[in-house]
Design a protein around this motif. Structure first.
Motif, PDB file in Angstrom:
ATOM      1  N   LEU A   1      -4.392   5.309  -1.008  1.00 21.06           N
ATOM      2  CA  LEU A   1      -4.025   4.109  -0.257  1.00 21.06           C
ATOM      3  C   LEU A   1      -2.792   4.376   0.604  1.00 21.06           C
ATOM      4  N   PHE A   2      -1.834   5.098   0.046  1.00 20.80           N
ATOM      5  CA  PHE A   2      -0.631   5.464   0.805  1.00 20.80           C
ATOM      6  C   PHE A   2      -1.011   6.302   2.020  1.00 20.80           C
ATOM      7  N   VAL A   3      -1.888   7.288   1.823  1.00 18.38           N
ATOM      8  CA  VAL A   3      -2.320   8.133   2.942  1.00 18.38           C
ATOM      9  C   VAL A   3      -3.042   7.299   3.993  1.00 18.38           C
ATOM     10  N   GLY A   4      -3.910   6.382   3.548  1.00 22.66           N
ATOM     11  CA  GLY A   4      -4.620   5.519   4.496  1.00 22.66           C
ATOM     12  C   GLY A   4      -3.668   4.676   5.319  1.00 22.66           C
ATOM     13  N   ALA A   5      -2.618   4.155   4.672  1.00 24.28           N
ATOM     14  CA  ALA A   5      -1.627   3.358   5.390  1.00 24.28           C
ATOM     15  C   ALA A   5      -0.890   4.207   6.420  1.00 24.28           C
ATOM     16  N   ILE A   6      -0.545   5.438   6.047  1.00 20.69           N
ATOM     17  CA  ILE A   6       0.117   6.353   6.988  1.00 20.69           C
ATOM     18  C   ILE A   6      -0.779   6.608   8.195  1.00 20.69           C
ATOM     19  N   ILE A   7      -2.079   6.861   7.942  1.00 21.24           N
ATOM     20  CA  ILE A   7      -3.016   7.134   9.024  1.00 21.24           C
ATOM     21  C   ILE A   7      -3.104   5.937   9.975  1.00 21.24           C
ATOM     22  N   ALA A   8      -3.231   4.726   9.409  1.00 19.25           N
ATOM     23  CA  ALA A   8      -3.354   3.532  10.244  1.00 19.25           C
ATOM     24  C   ALA A   8      -2.099   3.306  11.079  1.00 19.25           C
TER      25      ALA A   8
END
Length: 303
Positions: A88-95
Motif C-alpha cells: 500500500l505504501f508503494v502504491g501511494a508513492i507511485i500515485a
C-alpha cells in the motif's frame, strides 16, 4: 524459529528487494549525471522519480520481509498483514509520483523546456530502460513462487520507470527534431498511467488490510470442496475473509449426529486439510454440527 519454507521465501524476498534497491540506485546515478551535464529536465525528473522508488524499495526490504516471521507473543496470528501494508505504501508513492509528473508535464507544455541534445542522453536512457527491465524480470521470476503483493508492487513500479524513460526518449528525440514540446506531452500520457497503476495497487491492498470478503467464486469453491466429502450432509454459516493476503475460512458442516467422536475428529481434520489445500486459503476452522436439528435454517443457506 521460521520453517524451512518461510526461510526460503524470506531469502527470495530479500534478494528481489535488494536487486530493486541497487537497480534504482544505479539508474539515479546514470540519469542524474547525464541530465545535470546537458541540462535535460526530462532526465533529471526521471532520476528524481527514481529517488522515491529507491525509498519505496528500501521500505519493502526493511519492512516487508517481516511478513515471513513466525507468529509470536505480540502477533499470535503471524505477520501476514505487513506485506499488503508495505505494498500500500508503494502504491501511494507511485500515485503521488504520477501526480507530480503530471504537474511537471503541464508546466512544460505551458512554459516550454530547454535542453541541449547529446547522444549521451539517449545512451543514459537506454541504460536505464535495460536496467529496469532486468530488475522487473528478476522480481517477477522470484515472485512467481512467492506471490508477494509487495514484490508485485515493485515490479509494477519497474514498468512505470520504463514507461517514463521512454517518455524521456521521446522528449530527447523531440529536441533533436526541433520539437521539444514532445517531452512534456509524452510525459503527461505516461503520468496518467502511473497514477492509475498506483491507485489499483492501493485498492487491492486496502482490501487485504481491512479483511474484505472473498469473491462468490472463491466461496463456491470452498463449499464444493466441503460438500464433496462423503460424510458431509450440509454446509452453513460460511465466513471467508482476507487475513493479510490469504483467506481465513470459518464454517459449520453438518454430519451424522450418531457418528463416533473419533471418526468425527478425523472427518473434521480431513475437511480442514481440503480447504487449506485450496489456492489463496491460509487457514480454516471447521465446526461439526449434527444434521437434522435445523438450528441454521434461518441463517445463510448454502445447502
Amino acid at each position: 524459529m521460521a520453517t524451512d519454507g518461510a526461510e526460503s521465501g524470506q531469502r527470495g524476498f530479500t534478494r528481489a528487494a535488494v536487486v530493486n534497491v541497487l537497480g534504482n540506485a544505479v539508474k539515479i546515478v546514470v540519469e542524474g549525471a547525464a541530465g545535470w551535464l546537458f541540462g535535460s529536465v526530462a532526465l533529471l525528473a526521471d532520476a528524481a522519480h527514481s529517488i522515491a522508488d529507491l525509498i519505496a524499495s528500501l521500505v519493502v526490504l526493511i519492512w516487508g520481509r517481516s511478513s515471513y516471521d513466525e507468529p509470536d507473543d505480540t502477533h499470535p496470528h503471524g505477520h501476514d498483514r505487513i506485506e499488503p501494508l508495505t505494498a500500500l505504501f508503494v502504491g501511494a508513492i507511485i500515485a503521488l509520483l504520477g501526480l507530480n509528473l503530471l504537474y511537471e508535464s503541464a508546466q512544460g507544455i505551458l512554459h516550454g523546456v530547454e535542453v541541449e541534445f547529446s547522444p549521451l542522453l539517449l545512451g543514459a536512457l537506454a541504460f536505464s530502460i535495460a536496467d529496469m527491465y532486468l530488475v522487473y524480470r528478476y522480481t517477477t521470476v522470484i515472485n512467481e513462487a512467492l506471490n508477494s503483493t509487495a514484490l508485485k508492487a515493485l515490479a509494477v513500479d519497474c514498468l512505470n520507470d520504463i514507461y517514463t524513460s521512454f517518455a524521456a526518449v521521446v522528449g530527447v528525440v523531440g529536441v533533436l527534431l526541433g520539437q521539444p514540446l514532445l517531452d512534456p506531452i509524452a510525459g503527461g500520457f505516461v503520468s496518467l498511467l502511473v497514477v492509475y497503476q498506483g491507485v489499483e495497487i492501493g485498492r487491492e491492498n486496502v482490501d487485504y488490510l481491512i479483511g474484505a470478503a472473498a469473491s462468490p467464486e472463491q466461496r463456491a469453491e470452498i463449499v464444493d470442496a466441503l460438500r464433496s466429502h462423503p460424510d458431509v450432509q450440509g454446509v452453513h454459516d460460511l465466513t471467508v475473509f482476507y487475513d493479510g493476503t490469504v483467506l481465513e475460512v470459518e464454517v459449520h458442516v453438518e454430519v451424522d449426529g450418531d457418528m463416533p467422536f473419533r471418526q468425527a475428529h478425523d472427518v473434521e481434520s480431513e475437511l480442514v486439510d481440503r480447504v487449506r489445500d485450496l489456492e489463496d486459503v491460509g487457514d480454516a476452522h471447521v465446526h461439526l454440527d449434527p444434521s437434522g436439528i435445523g438450528e441454521w435454517k434461518e441463517r445463510l443457506d448454502e445447502h
